[in-house]
Design a protein around this motif. Structure first.
Motif, PDB file in Angstrom:
ATOM      1  N   UNK A  26       0.822  -1.217   0.000  1.00  0.00           N
ATOM      2  CA  UNK A  26       0.000   0.000   0.000  1.00  0.00           C
ATOM      3  C   UNK A  26       0.852   1.262   0.000  1.00  0.00           C
ATOM      4  N   UNK A  27       2.005   1.245   0.661  1.00  0.00           N
ATOM      5  CA  UNK A  27       2.835   2.449   0.648  1.00  0.00           C
ATOM      6  C   UNK A  27       4.016   2.379  -0.322  1.00  0.00           C
ATOM      7  N   UNK A  28       4.228   1.225  -0.915  1.00  0.00           N
ATOM      8  CA  UNK A  28       5.303   1.128  -1.905  1.00  0.00           C
ATOM      9  C   UNK A  28       4.810   1.251  -3.352  1.00  0.00           C
ATOM     10  N   UNK A  29       3.525   1.013  -3.592  1.00  0.00           N
ATOM     11  CA  UNK A  29       3.050   0.928  -4.979  1.00  0.00           C
ATOM     12  C   UNK A  29       3.221   2.249  -5.754  1.00  0.00           C
ATOM     13  N   UNK A  30       3.201   3.386  -5.045  1.00  0.00           N
ATOM     14  CA  UNK A  30       3.366   4.676  -5.722  1.00  0.00           C
ATOM     15  C   UNK A  30       4.756   5.266  -5.490  1.00  0.00           C
TER      16      UNK A  30
END
Length: 426
Positions: A124-128
Motif C-alpha cells: 500500500x505504501x510502496x506501490x506509488x
C-alpha cells in the motif's frame, strides 16, 4: 493496565536479542509493534506460530500488535537464511496469498478493543513509490558499508547475491520507518535471522526521522533430535486444513518429545504462568501420561482449526491406537480415514461383490489374500479374533453395503496387532 511484556517473553523462552531501552519504552505508554509475514504461500505454517504468538502475548500485555503481510517485500525476496535466490511471485498470486494469510492471523489476534490488532500490507505504501524517490529519500541514509556488514549479505557474497535481494534490508527498514511515522510503531519483532534487517529500520528511523525505535528477536526453535521445528515427514506442517489436516496437525503436537514439549507449551499456549508450571510439574511426575502433549495439542488445534476439528482429531487418534467405536469410525471423513490407515494393507474389491453379501471368509482369503487359507480364517473366527469395523464377527458373517465407511471402506482387525482395509469400488 500494561503488563511487563519483556518479562513475559523472557520466562516463556521467547527472547534471543533485545535492544537496550525496549522495556522502558513499553512501560511509558501503550506501544505498537509489528511482525512481518512473508506471503510466499497461501498458508502460514507451524514455524510462523512463534512470531504469531509474540504478537498474541504482546497484545495480552496491553499493547497494539500489527501484522505486516509483505505484498511489496514478497516481490523482492529476503536473503536472510537463504542459500540461493528464490523465485519471485506474480501480483495475482501474491494477492491471493495475502488474503489467505490475513484470514489465518485473525484467528489469533483480537481486532476489537482499545489495543485492537491491525493487518497492514506494505504494498500500500510502496506501490506509488518510484525507484528514484526511494534511492533519494531512503538509500542516502544507509551506507553500503553498513549493509555489507549484515550476516544475511556476507553469507551470500561467494554464492552470489542480486541487487534485488541486497536491497531487501532497505525495503524492510523503510517499512519500520513508515509504521513508526504513521502508526506510532516503536518496536519490531522477528526471528533471530531478522536482527540485521530490523536494526536497519531502527537506524533509518534515527537518521531520517531523528527518532527512537527498538528491536526484539525470538530464538530459532529446534527439536531435541536436531530436526527442524515445524517439519514432518511430509514437509511443512501448515495451518491450512487442506494442506495439513486437523488430524495430522494434532498428531504433530501429540508426538512432541518430553524435552521439546516443555519448551513448546511456554511459547504456544496462552495459559498463565502458574497453570503452565503446574502442568509441567504434573508431567514430570508422570511423563507416560503425556499430559503436556495433550494439553498443548488440544489448545493449538482448537485455535488454528475449531473445537469440532479437535474432537474429530481426537476420535481419529483413538482409532489409531485401538480405542474407538463404530460410531467413531463412521464419523470420519475420507481424508482422515486414509491418513489414519496410511500404510495398512489394503485390498481393492469390486463393489458388485457386495450385491448378495460377501462372506467374511471369502473377504479375508479369496478376495484380499490377507489370510493364507480358509482354514486359517476359520480358526481365527472361532477364536473370536476377527472384527469388522471394531465389532467381532462369526464365520457366517456377510459383508454388505451397510458395513461401508464413506461408502467405500471396511476395516478388518485380526487380534490387536493386525489391521486390514477392504476398499470397494466400481
Amino acid at each position: 493496565m500494561l503488563k511487563d511484556f519483556i518479562e513475559e517473553a523472557k520466562w516463556r523462552g521467547m527472547i534471543h536479542d533485545v535492544m537496550p531501552g525496549t522495556q522502558d519504552c513499553l512501560n511509558q505508554e501503550m506501544t505498537a509493534t509489528y511482525v512481518g509475514f512473508d506471503p510466499t504461500a497461501d498458508s502460514l505454517h507451524v514455524g510462523n506460530l512463534v512470531q504469531i504468538m509474540t504478537l498474541v502475548h504482546f497484545q495480552k500485555c496491553g499493547h497494539k500488535p500489527i501484522a505486516l503481510v509483505g505484498g511489496a517485500t514478497g516481490m523482492v525476496g529476503d536473503p536472510s537464511g537463504k542459500s540461493a535466490e528464490r523465485n519471485l511471485l506474480d501480483e495475482d498470486t501474491l494477492q491471493h496469498n495475502l488474503k489467505c494469510v490475513q484470514k489465518q492471523l485473525e484467528k489469533f489476534l483480537a481486532f476489537e478493543g482499545n489495543n485492537l490488532a491491525e493487518v497492514v500490507n506494505n504494498y500500500d505504501w510502496f506501490k506509488e513509490f518510484s525507484f528514484l524517490e526511494f534511492i533519494r529519500d531512503v538509500g542516502k541514509h544507509i551506507t553500503v558499508n553498513y549493509m555489507m556488514s549484515k550476516d544475511s549479505v556476507k553469507s551470500r557474497l561467494e554464492s552470489g547475491l542480486s541487487f534485488t535481494e541486497f536491497s531487501y534490508q532497505l525495503v524492510q527498514g523503510y517499512d519500520f520507518y513508515y509504521l513508526w511515522k504513521n502508526k506510532n510503531v516503536k518496536l519490531q519483532l522477528g526471528g533471530s535471522d531478522q536482527w540485521g534487517n530490523i536494526v536497519t529500520g531502527t537506524e533509518l528511523i534515527r537518521r531520517k526521522g531523528q527518532g527512537e525505535a527498538y528491536a526484539m528477536t525470538t530464538p530459532l526453535i529446534t527439536k531435541a533430535d536436531g530436526s527442524k521445528f515445524g517439519k514432518s515427514e511430509g514437509g511443512n506442517v501448515w495451518l491450512d486444513a487442506k494442506k495439513t489436516s486437523p488430524f495430522k496437525f494434532y498428531q504433530y503436537w501429540i508426538n512432541a518429545s518430553d524435552e521439546d514439549v516443555v519448551k513448546y507449551i511456554k511459547i504456544f499456549s496462552i495459559k498463565p504462568k502458574d497453570d503452565i508450571l503446574n502442568l509441567i510439574a504434573q508431567h514430570q511426575e508422570a511423563p507416560h501420561l503425556r499430559l503436556l502433549q495433550k494439553a498443548l495439542a488440544e489448545e493449538v488445534t482448537a485455535r488454528v482449526h475449531s473445537k469440532e476439528d479437535l474432537e474429530l482429531a481426537q476420535k481419529a487418534s483413538d482409532i489409531l491406537f485401538g480405542k474407538s467405536t463404530l460410531d467413531d469410525l463412521k464419523s470420519l471423513d475420507e481424508q482422515t480415514f486414509n491418513e489414519i490407515f496410511e500404510g495398512v494393507p489394503t485390498a481393492n474389491i469390486s463393489w458388485d461383490k457386495l450385491n448378495n453379501g460377501l462372506n467374511i471368509i471369502d473377504a479375508l482369503v479369496a478376495e484380499s489374500e490377507f489370510l493364507k487359507s480358509n482354514g486359517e480364517a476359520i480358526r481365527a473366527l472361532k477364536q473370536n479374533a476377527i472384527a469388522v469395523n471394531k465389532t467381532k464377527v462369526a464365520k457366517d458373517y456377510q459383508l454388505t453395503s451397510q458395513d461401508l465407511i464413506n461408502d467405500k471402506y471396511v476395516l478388518i482387525n485380526k487380534g490387536k496387532k493386525n489391521t486390514y482395509v477392504l476398499k470397494f469400488e466400481d
